[in-house]
Design an enzyme around this catalytic site. Structure first.
Site, PDB file in Angstrom:
ATOM      1  N   GLU A  91      -9.516  -1.779   7.314  1.00 13.68           N
ATOM      2  CA  GLU A  91      -8.400  -2.132   8.194  1.00 13.68           C
ATOM      3  C   GLU A  91      -8.903  -2.240   9.638  1.00 13.68           C
ATOM      4  O   GLU A  91      -8.308  -2.902  10.459  1.00 13.68           O
ATOM      5  CB  GLU A  91      -7.365  -1.008   8.084  1.00 13.68           C
ATOM      6  CG  GLU A  91      -6.002  -1.322   8.603  1.00 13.68           C
ATOM      7  CD  GLU A  91      -5.019  -0.236   8.166  1.00 13.68           C
ATOM      8  OE1 GLU A  91      -4.093  -0.543   7.436  1.00 13.68           O
ATOM      9  OE2 GLU A  91      -5.198   0.931   8.574  1.00 13.68           O
ATOM     10  N   GLN A  94       0.852  -1.196   0.000  1.00  8.37           N
ATOM     11  CA  GLN A  94       0.000   0.000   0.000  1.00  8.37           C
ATOM     12  C   GLN A  94       0.886   1.244   0.000  1.00  8.37           C
ATOM     13  O   GLN A  94       1.509   1.558   1.011  1.00  8.37           O
ATOM     14  CB  GLN A  94      -0.862  -0.062   1.256  1.00  8.37           C
ATOM     15  CG  GLN A  94      -1.850   1.044   1.431  1.00  8.37           C
ATOM     16  CD  GLN A  94      -2.549   0.886   2.783  1.00  8.37           C
ATOM     17  OE1 GLN A  94      -2.929  -0.211   3.170  1.00  8.37           O
ATOM     18  NE2 GLN A  94      -2.683   1.970   3.517  1.00  8.37           N
ATOM     19  N   GLY A  95       0.961   1.922  -1.140  1.00  2.77           N
ATOM     20  CA  GLY A  95       1.841   3.087  -1.274  1.00  2.77           C
ATOM     21  C   GLY A  95       1.082   4.387  -1.083  1.00  2.77           C
ATOM     22  O   GLY A  95       0.697   5.034  -2.063  1.00  2.77           O
ATOM     23  N   GLU A 117      -2.998  10.710  17.835  1.00  7.65           N
ATOM     24  CA  GLU A 117      -3.439  12.115  17.897  1.00  7.65           C
ATOM     25  C   GLU A 117      -4.464  12.398  16.788  1.00  7.65           C
ATOM     26  O   GLU A 117      -5.477  13.072  17.022  1.00  7.65           O
ATOM     27  CB  GLU A 117      -2.238  13.072  17.744  1.00  7.65           C
ATOM     28  CG  GLU A 117      -1.293  13.094  18.932  1.00  7.65           C
ATOM     29  CD  GLU A 117      -0.329  11.903  18.955  1.00  7.65           C
ATOM     30  OE1 GLU A 117      -0.229  11.190  17.936  1.00  7.65           O
ATOM     31  OE2 GLU A 117       0.307  11.678  19.998  1.00  7.65           O
ATOM     32  N   SER A 165       4.920  -0.995   3.663  1.00  6.08           N
ATOM     33  CA  SER A 165       5.149  -2.309   4.286  1.00  6.08           C
ATOM     34  C   SER A 165       5.268  -3.408   3.241  1.00  6.08           C
ATOM     35  O   SER A 165       4.442  -3.504   2.331  1.00  6.08           O
ATOM     36  CB  SER A 165       4.001  -2.656   5.232  1.00  6.08           C
ATOM     37  OG  SER A 165       3.967  -1.776   6.314  1.00  6.08           O
ATOM     38  N   SER A 224       1.831   6.738   2.182  1.00  6.65           N
ATOM     39  CA  SER A 224       2.646   7.716   2.900  1.00  6.65           C
ATOM     40  C   SER A 224       3.877   8.132   2.090  1.00  6.65           C
ATOM     41  O   SER A 224       4.441   7.343   1.327  1.00  6.65           O
ATOM     42  CB  SER A 224       3.128   7.138   4.225  1.00  6.65           C
ATOM     43  OG  SER A 224       2.048   6.677   4.980  1.00  6.65           O
TER      44      SER A 224
HETATM   45  C1  LIG Z   1       4.644  -0.278  11.230  1.00 11.60           C
HETATM   46  C2  LIG Z   1       4.178   0.719  10.225  1.00 11.60           C
HETATM   47  C3  LIG Z   1       3.735   0.289   8.985  1.00 11.60           C
HETATM   48  C4  LIG Z   1       3.323   1.218   8.033  1.00 11.60           C
HETATM   49  N1  LIG Z   1       2.937   0.753   6.804  1.00 11.60           N
HETATM   50  C5  LIG Z   1       2.563   1.642   5.853  1.00 11.60           C
HETATM   51  C6  LIG Z   1       2.200   1.190   4.550  1.00 11.60           C
HETATM   52  O1  LIG Z   1       2.201  -0.011   4.260  1.00 11.60           O
HETATM   53  N2  LIG Z   1       1.851   2.111   3.630  1.00 11.60           N
HETATM   54  C7  LIG Z   1       1.828   3.451   3.906  1.00 11.60           C
HETATM   55  O2  LIG Z   1       1.465   4.223   3.026  1.00 11.60           O
HETATM   56  N3  LIG Z   1       2.187   3.917   5.132  1.00 11.60           N
HETATM   57  C8  LIG Z   1       2.554   3.047   6.108  1.00 11.60           C
HETATM   58  N4  LIG Z   1       2.929   3.489   7.349  1.00 11.60           N
HETATM   59  C9  LIG Z   1       3.024   4.936   7.572  1.00 11.60           C
HETATM   60  C10 LIG Z   1       1.934   5.502   8.463  1.00 11.60           C
HETATM   61  O3  LIG Z   1       0.710   5.557   7.795  1.00 11.60           O
HETATM   62  C11 LIG Z   1       2.414   6.900   8.917  1.00 11.60           C
HETATM   63  O4  LIG Z   1       3.559   6.701   9.721  1.00 11.60           O
HETATM   64  C12 LIG Z   1       1.355   7.648   9.677  1.00 11.60           C
HETATM   65  O5  LIG Z   1       0.295   8.006   8.853  1.00 11.60           O
HETATM   66  C13 LIG Z   1       1.939   8.932  10.333  1.00 11.60           C
HETATM   67  O6  LIG Z   1       2.576   9.708   9.393  1.00 11.60           O
HETATM   68  P1  LIG Z   1       4.078  10.207   9.621  1.00 11.60           P
HETATM   69  O7  LIG Z   1       4.909   9.043  10.016  1.00 11.60           O
HETATM   70  O8  LIG Z   1       4.477  10.981   8.431  1.00 11.60           O
HETATM   71  O9  LIG Z   1       4.013  11.154  10.896  1.00 11.60           O
HETATM   72  P2  LIG Z   1       3.568  12.690  10.924  1.00 11.60           P
HETATM   73  O10 LIG Z   1       2.308  12.836  10.167  1.00 11.60           O
HETATM   74  O11 LIG Z   1       4.733  13.519  10.499  1.00 11.60           O
HETATM   75  O12 LIG Z   1       3.270  12.904  12.456  1.00 11.60           O
HETATM   76  C14 LIG Z   1       4.332  13.130  13.405  1.00 11.60           C
HETATM   77  C15 LIG Z   1       3.678  13.390  14.762  1.00 11.60           C
HETATM   78  O13 LIG Z   1       2.878  14.581  14.691  1.00 11.60           O
HETATM   79  C16 LIG Z   1       1.539  14.307  15.095  1.00 11.60           C
HETATM   80  N5  LIG Z   1       0.602  15.103  14.277  1.00 11.60           N
HETATM   81  C17 LIG Z   1       0.626  15.294  12.931  1.00 11.60           C
HETATM   82  N6  LIG Z   1      -0.407  16.067  12.546  1.00 11.60           N
HETATM   83  C18 LIG Z   1      -1.099  16.369  13.663  1.00 11.60           C
HETATM   84  C19 LIG Z   1      -2.287  17.138  13.923  1.00 11.60           C
HETATM   85  N7  LIG Z   1      -2.961  17.742  12.938  1.00 11.60           N
HETATM   86  N8  LIG Z   1      -2.726  17.224  15.209  1.00 11.60           N
HETATM   87  C20 LIG Z   1      -2.065  16.611  16.232  1.00 11.60           C
HETATM   88  N9  LIG Z   1      -0.931  15.890  16.041  1.00 11.60           N
HETATM   89  C21 LIG Z   1      -0.466  15.767  14.777  1.00 11.60           C
HETATM   90  C22 LIG Z   1       1.338  12.827  14.815  1.00 11.60           C
HETATM   91  O14 LIG Z   1       0.308  12.295  15.628  1.00 11.60           O
HETATM   92  C23 LIG Z   1       2.716  12.269  15.182  1.00 11.60           C
HETATM   93  O15 LIG Z   1       2.806  12.076  16.558  1.00 11.60           O
HETATM   94  C24 LIG Z   1       3.348   2.597   8.320  1.00 11.60           C
HETATM   95  C25 LIG Z   1       3.783   3.037   9.578  1.00 11.60           C
HETATM   96  C26 LIG Z   1       4.203   2.112  10.516  1.00 11.60           C
HETATM   97  C27 LIG Z   1       4.682   2.611  11.851  1.00 11.60           C
END
Ligand SMILES: Cc1cc2nc3c(=O)[nH]c(=O)nc-3n(C[C@H](O)[C@H](O)[C@H](O)COP(=O)(O)OP(=O)(O)OC[C@H]3O[C@@H](n4cnc5c(N)ncnc54)[C@H](O)[C@@H]3O)c2cc1C
Length: 376
Positions: A240, A122-123, A359, A157, A125
Site C-alpha cells: 500500500e 479488505q476485511g 500515532e 472499503s 478492521s
Molecule cells: C477511509 C478509511 C478507509 C478504511 N478502509 C479499510 C478497509 O478497507 N479495510 C479495513 O480493514 N479497515 C479499513 N479502515 C480502518 C482503518 O484501518 C482503521 O480505522 C485504523 O486501523 C485505526 O483503527 P480504529 O479506527 O479502530 O482506531 P483505534 O485503533 O481505536 O484508534 C483510536 C485512536 O487511538 C490512537 N491509538 C490507538 N492505539 C494507540 C497506541 N498504542 N499508541 C498511541 N495511540 C494509539 C489511534 O492513533 C487513534 O487516534 C479504513 C479507515 C478509513 C478512515
C-alpha cells in the site's frame, strides 16, 4: 525496461483515446459514477495492454518492474480519470494473491482485478480491533468441508460493491494474538454475509460493516498457512505504501497544480504553496526510493511507516493550503468544482487514520527504527 519510452506510448494512447477514457460526469460525481468510471478505465487499459505492465506473466501480466505499473497509475490519476484510492486498491490485493495463493488460483483471479471485471475488499478492521489488529475476534472454525466464519468487520472499503473479500480471521485462542490469525478470500455472495454501508464525512457510503453468520468457506480459499495470516497482513501493508503511494502523490501534485493555476490573490500564497510543494517533494523522493527498493527485490517493512507519515502530512498540507487560499470554497461553494474540493478536503483528514494511524506509525518509527524502547 525504458520507463520513459513506455510512458510516451501510454500518454500517446491516452491522448488518442481521450474521449473514451473521459468521465461522463462533472467534478467528483457520485460514488456509483466513480466506480463505473473505474471499471471502464481498467477495462480499457486491459484491452489495450497497459493494465498488464509491471505484473508477472504467470498472472496475466506482461512483466517489467513495479515502477512500470506505478507509472501507469500516475498517468491515469494525474489526468483525473479515476479516484486515486480506488484505483490503487489493486496494488495491495493483487500482490498479496500473487504471494500467498496457489499459482492456479492467482492466475485465475489476478487478471479479474487488473481488468476491472471484479472488485475486491479488505476485511481486517473490527469494532474492537483497528490499531490493535492482533486482537481481532472474527472467528474461523474448521469443519469437514473447510471453515465456518462468524463475526464482524468494520470500515471495509467498497465491500458493498465487491465480489470478493480478503479476510483475516481468528483461528487460534483469543490470547494467541498475531500467532492465531488465518487469511482467507471469500465470495461476497456467500450465504450468511450481510453488508451494511457506512457513510464517510462527505456523505458517500464508501465503506461498510460486514457481518458473518455461519459463512462456509472451502479450505482452498485459505491464503498461506493456518495461523499464518499475520504475514499476509504484513505483506499487504507495505505494498500500500509503494506503488499505491506513487499514484497518490500524482493525485496530490495535480491538486497543487490546480491551486497554482487558479492564481490565488493572497499575500501568503507563495509561502503556503512553497510549503505544500516541499512536503510533496519529500514524499515523492521517499516514494521513489521505496519503489526502487521494491524493484531490487528488497522486502519492505517498518521503514515504510516513514512513507505513510510523509504521505499523510503532504495530503493534509495541500488541502489545508487550498482551504486557506480559497476562503469559503469548501464551506459554502455549491458547484461541482467546490463539491470536489470539499469531498477531497474531508477525505484528506482520513490520511492519518487508514492504513495505520499517525500515532501508530510514529510508535513504529520510534520503537523499530530508532530503537527508542517500547510504548511505556
Ligand atoms: C477511509 C478509511 C478507509 C478504511 N478502509 C479499510 C478497509 O478497507 N479495510 C479495513 O480493514 N479497515 C479499513 N479502515 C480502518 C482503518 O484501518 C482503521 O480505522 C485504523 O486501523 C485505526 O483503527 P480504529 O479506527 O479502530 O482506531 P483505534 O485503533 O481505536 O484508534 C483510536 C485512536 O487511538 C490512537 N491509538 C490507538 N492505539 C494507540 C497506541 N498504542 N499508541 C498511541 N495511540 C494509539 C489511534 O492513533 C487513534 O487516534 C479504513 C479507515 C478509513 C478512515
Amino acid at each position: 525496461m525504458d520507463i520513459a519510452a513506455c510512458r510516451l506510448r501510454l500518454t500517446d494512447h491516452l491522448d488518442e483515446f481521450a474521449d473514451e477514457y473521459a468521465p461522463t460526469f462533472q467534478g467528483a460525481g457520485t460514488l456509483t459514477q466513480q466506480l463505473e468510471q473505474l471499471s471502464k478505465v481498467k477495462a480499457l487499459l486491459w484491452e489495450h495492454g497497459f493494465a498488464q505492465w509491471g505484473w508477472p506473466e504467470r498472472v496475466g501480466g506482461s512483466g517489467g518492474p513495479a515502477m512500470l505499473r506505478a507509472m501507469v497509475g500516475e498517468e491515469i490519476v494525474a489526468r483525473d480519470l479515476v479516484v486515486a484510492g480506488f484505483f490503487s486498491m489493486t496494488e495491495t490485493l493483487a500482490p498479496t494473491l500473487i504471494e500467498f495463493a496457489s499459482p492456479d488460483v492467482a492466475a485465475r483471479f489476478v487478471p479479474r482485478i487488473l481488468s476491472g471485471s471484479e472488485m475486491w475488499c479488505q476485511g481486517f478492521s473490527e469494532p474492537n480491533a483497528g490499531s490493535d489488529l492482533a486482537s481481532l475476534s472474527c472467528r474461523a472454525v474448521p469443519d469437514e468441508d473447510g471453515w465456518v466464519i462468524n463475526g464482524q468487520k468494520l470500515w471495509t472499503s467498497l465491500s458493498q460493491f465487491s465480489q470478493r473479500c480478503l479476510l483475516l480471521a481468528r483461528t487460534g485462542t483469543p490470547e494467541s494474538r498475531h500467532r492465531g490469525i488465518t487469511a482467507f478470500f471469500l465470495d461476497m455472495d456467500t450465504p450468511g454475509i450481510t453488508v451494511r454501508p457506512v457513510a464517510i464525512m462527505s456523505g458517500n457510503a464508501e465503506f461498510a460493516e460486514v457481518f458473518f453468520d455461519d459463512v462456509a468457506v472451502p479450505d482452498a480459499r485459505r491464503l498461506g498457512e493456518v495461523d499464518g495470516g499475520w504475514s499476509v497482513a504484513m505483506t499487504l501493508l507495505p505494498f500500500e505504501r509503494s506503488t499505491a503511494f506513487w499514484h497518490r502523490t500524482a493525485f496530490l501534485w495535480s491538486r497543487l497544480d490546480r491551486i497554482v493555476a487558479d492564481d490565488p490573490k493572497d499575500d501568503r500564497a507563495a509561502y503556503l504553496i512553497g510549503e505544500a510543494f516541499t512536503a510533496l517533494h519529500a514524499l515523492r523522493s521517499r516514494s521513489l526510493a521505496t519503489l526502487q527498493r521494491l524493484d531490487r527485490g528488497e522486502t519492505l517493512g517498518p521503514e515504510t511507516s516513514i512513507d505513510k507519515v510523509l504521505m499523510a502530512t503532504a495530503e493534509q498540507k495541500v488541502f489545508d493550503v487550498a482551504r486557506t487560499l480559497f476562503p469559503g470554497l469548501m464551506e459554502t461553494g455549491d458547484d461541482a468544482d467546490a463539491q470536489q474540493w470539499r469531498d477531497e478536503f474531508l477525505y484528506s483528514r482520513a490520511a492519518t487514520i487508514y492504513g495505520g494511524t499517525g500515532e501508530i506509525q510514529r510508535n513504529i518509527i520510534a520503537r523499530r527504527l530508532l530503537d527508542l524502547g517500547d510504548e511505556r
